[in-house]
Design a protein around this motif. Sequence first.
Motif, PDB file in Angstrom:
ATOM      1  N   SER A 746     -15.273 -18.520   9.119  1.00 18.57           N
ATOM      2  CA  SER A 746     -13.976 -17.883   8.950  1.00 18.57           C
ATOM      3  C   SER A 746     -14.134 -16.373   9.058  1.00 18.57           C
ATOM      4  N   PRO A 747     -13.225 -15.727   9.773  1.00 16.94           N
ATOM      5  CA  PRO A 747     -13.312 -14.263   9.875  1.00 16.94           C
ATOM      6  C   PRO A 747     -13.137 -13.612   8.506  1.00 16.94           C
ATOM      7  N   THR A 748     -13.944 -12.600   8.285  1.00 18.29           N
ATOM      8  CA  THR A 748     -13.881 -11.887   7.011  1.00 18.29           C
ATOM      9  C   THR A 748     -12.782 -10.841   7.062  1.00 18.29           C
ATOM     10  N   VAL A 749     -11.899 -10.907   6.122  1.00 21.48           N
ATOM     11  CA  VAL A 749     -10.815  -9.942   6.043  1.00 21.48           C
ATOM     12  C   VAL A 749     -10.925  -9.209   4.715  1.00 21.48           C
ATOM     13  N   ALA A 750     -10.947  -7.905   4.772  1.00 23.42           N
ATOM     14  CA  ALA A 750     -11.075  -7.118   3.544  1.00 23.42           C
ATOM     15  C   ALA A 750      -9.886  -7.365   2.634  1.00 23.42           C
ATOM     16  N   LYS A 751     -10.184  -7.621   1.341  1.00 23.15           N
ATOM     17  CA  LYS A 751      -9.121  -7.862   0.375  1.00 23.15           C
ATOM     18  C   LYS A 751      -8.629  -6.535  -0.197  1.00 23.15           C
ATOM     19  N   ARG A 752      -7.330  -6.403  -0.272  1.00 17.56           N
ATOM     20  CA  ARG A 752      -6.749  -5.195  -0.844  1.00 17.56           C
ATOM     21  C   ARG A 752      -6.614  -5.369  -2.360  1.00 17.56           C
ATOM     22  N   PRO A 753      -6.720  -4.292  -3.096  1.00 20.10           N
ATOM     23  CA  PRO A 753      -6.536  -4.398  -4.560  1.00 20.10           C
ATOM     24  C   PRO A 753      -5.199  -5.030  -4.874  1.00 20.10           C
ATOM     25  N   PRO A 754      -5.176  -6.090  -5.667  1.00 21.27           N
ATOM     26  CA  PRO A 754      -3.941  -6.850  -5.871  1.00 21.27           C
ATOM     27  C   PRO A 754      -2.943  -6.165  -6.803  1.00 21.27           C
ATOM     28  N   GLU A 755      -3.412  -5.301  -7.693  1.00 28.16           N
ATOM     29  CA  GLU A 755      -2.532  -4.774  -8.720  1.00 28.16           C
ATOM     30  C   GLU A 755      -2.125  -3.333  -8.428  1.00 28.16           C
ATOM     31  N   PRO A 756      -0.821  -3.058  -8.377  1.00 35.86           N
ATOM     32  CA  PRO A 756      -0.380  -1.660  -8.216  1.00 35.86           C
ATOM     33  C   PRO A 756      -0.633  -0.884  -9.496  1.00 35.86           C
ATOM     34  N   THR A 757      -0.910   0.405  -9.333  1.00 31.97           N
ATOM     35  CA  THR A 757      -1.121   1.265 -10.490  1.00 31.97           C
ATOM     36  C   THR A 757      -0.419   2.605 -10.287  1.00 31.97           C
ATOM     37  N   LEU A 758      -0.112   3.249 -11.398  1.00 31.91           N
ATOM     38  CA  LEU A 758       0.516   4.567 -11.354  1.00 31.91           C
ATOM     39  C   LEU A 758      -0.421   5.566 -10.676  1.00 31.91           C
ATOM     40  N   GLU A 759      -1.734   5.459 -10.921  1.00 27.45           N
ATOM     41  CA  GLU A 759      -2.694   6.397 -10.354  1.00 27.45           C
ATOM     42  C   GLU A 759      -2.713   6.294  -8.826  1.00 27.45           C
ATOM     43  N   LYS A 760      -2.625   5.058  -8.305  1.00 25.87           N
ATOM     44  CA  LYS A 760      -2.588   4.888  -6.850  1.00 25.87           C
ATOM     45  C   LYS A 760      -1.305   5.476  -6.272  1.00 25.87           C
ATOM     46  N   GLY A 761      -0.211   5.308  -7.000  1.00 24.44           N
ATOM     47  CA  GLY A 761       1.055   5.870  -6.537  1.00 24.44           C
ATOM     48  C   GLY A 761       1.014   7.380  -6.479  1.00 24.44           C
ATOM     49  N   LYS A 762       0.394   7.993  -7.471  1.00 27.78           N
ATOM     50  CA  LYS A 762       0.267   9.447  -7.489  1.00 27.78           C
ATOM     51  C   LYS A 762      -0.587   9.923  -6.316  1.00 27.78           C
ATOM     52  N   ALA A 763      -1.646   9.179  -6.021  1.00 27.62           N
ATOM     53  CA  ALA A 763      -2.499   9.536  -4.885  1.00 27.62           C
ATOM     54  C   ALA A 763      -1.739   9.401  -3.565  1.00 27.62           C
ATOM     55  N   LEU A 764      -0.957   8.326  -3.414  1.00 30.12           N
ATOM     56  CA  LEU A 764      -0.175   8.132  -2.189  1.00 30.12           C
ATOM     57  C   LEU A 764       0.896   9.205  -2.037  1.00 30.12           C
ATOM     58  N   TYR A 765       1.427   9.690  -3.146  1.00 27.52           N
ATOM     59  CA  TYR A 765       2.408  10.777  -3.131  1.00 27.52           C
ATOM     60  C   TYR A 765       1.860  11.986  -2.371  1.00 27.52           C
ATOM     61  N   GLY A 766       0.586  12.253  -2.528  1.00 33.27           N
ATOM     62  CA  GLY A 766      -0.023  13.356  -1.798  1.00 33.27           C
ATOM     63  C   GLY A 766      -0.464  12.958  -0.404  1.00 33.27           C
ATOM     64  N   GLN A 767      -1.059  11.779  -0.262  1.00 37.48           N
ATOM     65  CA  GLN A 767      -1.616  11.360   1.014  1.00 37.48           C
ATOM     66  C   GLN A 767      -0.548  11.140   2.086  1.00 37.48           C
ATOM     67  N   LEU A 768       0.604  10.614   1.696  1.00 34.72           N
ATOM     68  CA  LEU A 768       1.655  10.304   2.663  1.00 34.72           C
ATOM     69  C   LEU A 768       2.571  11.490   2.957  1.00 34.72           C
ATOM     70  N   GLY A 769       2.406  12.568   2.205  1.00 35.07           N
ATOM     71  CA  GLY A 769       3.250  13.733   2.450  1.00 35.07           C
ATOM     72  C   GLY A 769       4.523  13.762   1.631  1.00 35.07           C
ATOM     73  N   CYS A 770       4.683  12.820   0.691  1.00 32.32           N
ATOM     74  CA  CYS A 770       5.860  12.858  -0.187  1.00 32.32           C
ATOM     75  C   CYS A 770       5.934  14.189  -0.918  1.00 32.32           C
ATOM     76  N   ILE A 771       4.768  14.761  -1.165  1.00 35.97           N
ATOM     77  CA  ILE A 771       4.672  16.023  -1.897  1.00 35.97           C
ATOM     78  C   ILE A 771       5.415  17.145  -1.187  1.00 35.97           C
ATOM     79  N   GLY A 772       5.582  17.023   0.113  1.00 39.44           N
ATOM     80  CA  GLY A 772       6.264  18.061   0.862  1.00 39.44           C
ATOM     81  C   GLY A 772       7.763  18.074   0.650  1.00 39.44           C
ATOM     82  N   CYS A 773       8.387  16.903   0.601  1.00 41.51           N
ATOM     83  CA  CYS A 773       9.841  16.814   0.464  1.00 41.51           C
ATOM     84  C   CYS A 773      10.296  16.745  -0.984  1.00 41.51           C
TER      85      CYS A 773
END
Length: 857
Positions: A746-773
């Motif tokens: 079976s092809p190996t597919v990387a598993k994504r972290p299953p649980e959302p967290t506030l810390e990940k959201g804060k990081a995405l806020y900067g990485q995706l450019g939300c911080i600009g708007c």
Amino acid sequence: MRIHPSLIALVFVFTMAFAMGKDKKQPPPWNQWIEKDFPFFSCVVDARDEGIKDNLTPRAIVLPLGNGHYLAYDLDLLRVAVVWKAKDIPFDNAGMAVNSYPYELKKIGGGQGALPKPKGKILFQNGIYPGVGSGAPDFTDHRPLHPSKEELGRGGLDPKVARFKGIKLRSPIELEYEIGKTLVRERIRLGKDGLIRRLEIEPHEKSLYFALAQTDPDAPKFSCQGDGRIERIEDRAVCVIPASQEREIVSLVYPLPAKPGKSSRTEGLRWKDAVLVSLDQKKEEDALNFERIPLPLENPYARAVRAAGIDFFQDGRLALVTFDGDVWMGEGLRPGSKEVKWSRFASGLHEPLGLRLRDEEIFVFDRNGLWRLHDRDGNGEADYHELFCSQIDQTAETREFASALEVMKNGSFLVCKPGQTGSTIGRSSGAILRISPDGRKVTRLAQGFRQPYLGYDPVTDQIAATDQQGHFVPSTPITFVKKGSFYGHPNGDADKDRLVSPPLAWIPHQECGSAAAMLWMRNSKMGPLADQPVLVSFNPPKLFQVHPDSDEFVSQGGVTPLPLALDDPLLKGAVNPADGLLYLTGFNIWGTKAKGKTFLGRVRPNPKKVLPAPVDLRVGKRGILLRFARALDPKTANQTGSYSVRRWNYKRTPKYGSANYKLDGSPGTEDLPVSSIKLSKDKKAVFVGIPDMREVMQMEVAYDLRAGDGSPMSNKSFLTAHLLRKLALNKEGFANDQVDLKIVGSPTVAKRPPEPTLEKGKALYGQLGCIGCHSVDGTREGRTGPSWLGLFGSKRKLLTGETVIADEAYLKESILKPAAKVAEGAVNGEAGMPIYEGVLNEEQIQSIILYARSLGR
């Protein structure tokens, strides 16, 4: 004087579909922006509300005559458009350069509804007709119409009728133009008798006429001093000058109870004081290193310096143009130099964004046209502004930027015109234009661009164009331009059924939402990047190596982000022949995550470090070929687990951007299994075997490798596959042409972290450019969306009149489909929030919502 300027971090980014607070109305900073003692400045002048219905001048030079009097001269129609006496500032409203000065980052809206309008008492004006001519006076505008027939900015007159030539900087300044083949020099000033237009006219076989004003019978009367007569034709005052075999001087006088204006300085240097800045060379710690070069931000002339374009003389001197219309010269950018001497060269240009040198002469592209700047007396300052080409269309649309200028090896010029508009459509909207070497002819090469920038390779004569994600542009494209092609952004119904030529490559908008210039590293000392094309990304600020894979059948390729941490608003660049390094510049006013306001810097490679980017990148029927400049570590290179591959498509629609779509049309991306790896005999290339290769708009290949010396070589590249060829690997340096496409188990597919967290959201806020708007502290200055502080749980009134609660469902819908519920007060959709459907997974979306919720009520 020695300056050590610092940059204050401010951000201004693209608008999105959320409500915004209204700023308190402040008068535009004209008195700060206009340079005292300089004889003219340039802007749009809108006098349509002042008695003449259509009196709009997209290309005006404005002469401050003194004592609050201003004259707007139309460079297209060679007419005095309007003369007025201002109260406190010369205009209501302002253009982009003025409104954002100094660094207020206040972008103006699209369209033509809030253009600079003369503020004060109108003295006289003219309608939309030629201001000069030969033979019988003709008050008809014979210029060809635009697709939007009501559009008034139709470009210059037919040069056979009349043509503006240039501006001589003397006291007062002298305007040069031709009526037919007759040269006229005109000086305009306030004298004791009133406003005086002094005409020096070369011999002419036909009578000439000069439109003076469109006035009522009771208006003050013009007088003529010299061989001419004032006539009234309908409601227009005209001076007719009979044919003459001699050079003549004629003065046209309009009586004004005003004191004579003071002459601007013309003897000797206008800007005597230079600015010295120190250079501090950064240690070469990484494969690519960025060295900041201080700009003359603090200078004796109190001028802001928003760097918009650069180019180099052969001796390493730098010419730099600013968005506010100035040109600076920099000396000292040579090996071993420890300081740069900045001196001013020119001013008065109209929101220029392009500067290039041809045969050591400076050319600038601004909203008024293509200028050649002359230093005739050799004192280091421009004393003659030659309007080299006036046949480029220009409307008053605020988004019709003079974005780019390139010089071709045959001496021709390339410019581009935006297709993004908030009002009318012009003949050249969204087009790339070529200007003949003599500046007399303009031809359209291609069209269908939204907000293009250019690149040009003088070795192959290849023209490149970039664009920006938005309406009808699903993600960021880079294009190798073919003559006569259409690239997808329509200007009118006729374009919507046209065959769209595909780009060389697409780039995911998270990686590059707004592409700027493309540069070929010819004659450079940029290590593995030498002779390669490099893409400049404005948002987010980064560089990409471009990998063309084109032939006579297809134009396709890919890009790889370069490992260089940048936090400045990148727009343009050039290679310095004195040191062979890439220099970058730009300023912050549009949508970017960059925190700097403006900058100049250079990129220095470190030959001792490995650049983790392939020098060759291609797709084939059986997989992807990656070739590097250095040998790879066989252990990591031969492991299938060192690579991961995804693919997806986009959809071109009138909406802003596009979701990611699998090949079956459902939202999302497809992970592709890697069946095998082949390593070339020299260990510099790998072929990644992929069983199910398909033609697709976007592929991403990520790799976690090491060089032979153990240096990490982790990165990801993005490709577009229009055509899948069979690559003959035995001809590419591999031992044979065999590729194992069988998947074992079976092809190996990387598993994504299953649980959302506030810390990940804060990081995405900067990485995706939300911080600009969106701020998180309640502030809105420099932001185009609402602050996330207090957003969750608040009431949002929609354009439909409905009021909704900003709950989890609302926020999720706004992330995935921003146009679904547009809040009242949102800026028009000319630069909206990207669509994240199929881009973010559920865990990432929920993480962002958790972070926003933590800031809510």
